[in-house]
Enzyme design. Sequence first.
Site, PDB file in Angstrom:
ATOM      1  CD  GLU A 118      22.112  51.592   6.274  1.00 36.09           C
ATOM      2  OE1 GLU A 118      22.139  50.542   5.666  1.00 36.09           O
ATOM      3  OE2 GLU A 118      21.215  52.552   6.410  1.00 36.09           O
ATOM      4  CB  CYS A 144      18.590  48.905   6.157  1.00 33.05           C
ATOM      5  SG  CYS A 144      18.556  49.940   7.687  1.00 33.05           S
TER       6      CYS A 144
END
Length: 481
Positions: free
Chosen positions: A254, A288
């Site tokens: 990720e 994020c």
Amino acid sequence: MPSAETNGTNGDSAYQFYNVIDGKPRISKDHHQVIDPRTEEPLWDAPIATSKDLDDAVEAANRAFKTWKKSTTAERQKAVHDVANIILQNVEVLAEVQRRETGKSRAMSRFDVERAAWHFEYYRTVSLEDELQYEDDTVRIIATHTPIGVLGAISPWNFPMILSTVKVVSALATGNCVIIKPSPFTPYSLLKFCELAQSVLPPGVFQALNGGADLGEKMTLHPGIHHISFTGTIAVGQRILRNCAGTLKKVILELAGNNACIICDDVDLDKVVPQVTTGALFHAGQVCVASKRIYVHESLYDKFLDRLIEESKKFAIDDEDSISFGPLSNKPNYERAVGFIEDCKKNGYKIVAGGDVKPREKGFWIPPTIVAKPPENSLLVQEEQFAPIVPVMSWTDEDDVITRANLDNAGLGASVYTPDADRAQRIARQLESGTVWINQFERPHHAGFFGGWKLSGFGGEMGKQGLLHYCHTQSLQIAKT
């Protein structure tokens, strides 16, 4: 270096930290100390794991896996429920430790720890079942899901408990064992969490090792680790993928997300501006999936910008009770953010809010900074800031804004604001992002699969589908007589 005594916690076991190997705490002759991002004062000693510590942890994990992989779904669900209870029973200690290492407010840190417990509780009732894939008069084909082995989990510093527990619970719920390496910027909360969890888990099932990039590198190359889950930068993710190719480890990455937020011309600004501001500035932009590029329809642009500037004042530097804003969590990220602001000033971009550097004598603080209509090819637009620095652009043509939103180097998240449900889905389905939020600011949900496209990721986690990335799928083809 200053010891724990500097922080008034000398002798308090809650503020003593260890690597956790085979169910037991292990000391180390080498330590480092994290800097409190609010005060720039050193915190506690954090042990640095050695190569032998890693080998011992891998050996213990593989030994434990022989039994843990045979555990039933019910046994594993009880275990993750017990871990959730351990988190909640120790929420005060874990939240305080995380607050000090990340710079979060008390309220935000507590929320993070409680949400980590939610991840475990979710998988108390969610599991992978055998699936009948095909059947006729001659054969019955069943897909079953088996654990991979030992997971090496390498976690980030922005949400240590939340993002790490996703990896831990996904591994445990599927019958894997897990060795977690926290970020060296935020080692304390995860080391303490792992230590506390030993009271309800078999030895070797969940272990923790603290160290820097060299330890992470050894994990990705270790033949006794069978899959890696990493959250962090694109460059490190690419290196991990190359390292794992040697032993054909399973990999979940990720990575960075330079997320577009599209504001249509039919929105209610009273509702939307506060949501977008939160999406961009929560935790000083160190999220994020934060709104990192805001595209506002030209007909609303001036009104939106004025309101965004006003709303951003609520996210200005505050005391430790501030719910959603704080300092940047470490010096390297602070210096990187300063570089973005300096680049904007050097190129003459219009900074309409913030732009100040070091407004306090201590701590890594940057106030909410808004830049009006920087060029599409500017550093601020093309690269993820991971800071409270927000470019706001305008658009008039739907196809054009979708093209601009779909960067080649990013595909983690995006958001769309319009009360027209058909229009919202039409735009969302053309955005090249693993998750698109519609009429809400961006926050991953533990029940929704989460993974990046393009340079933003490889594989994914969370939700029922996320468990598939922690398993082998075995096909049982049973002949009929």
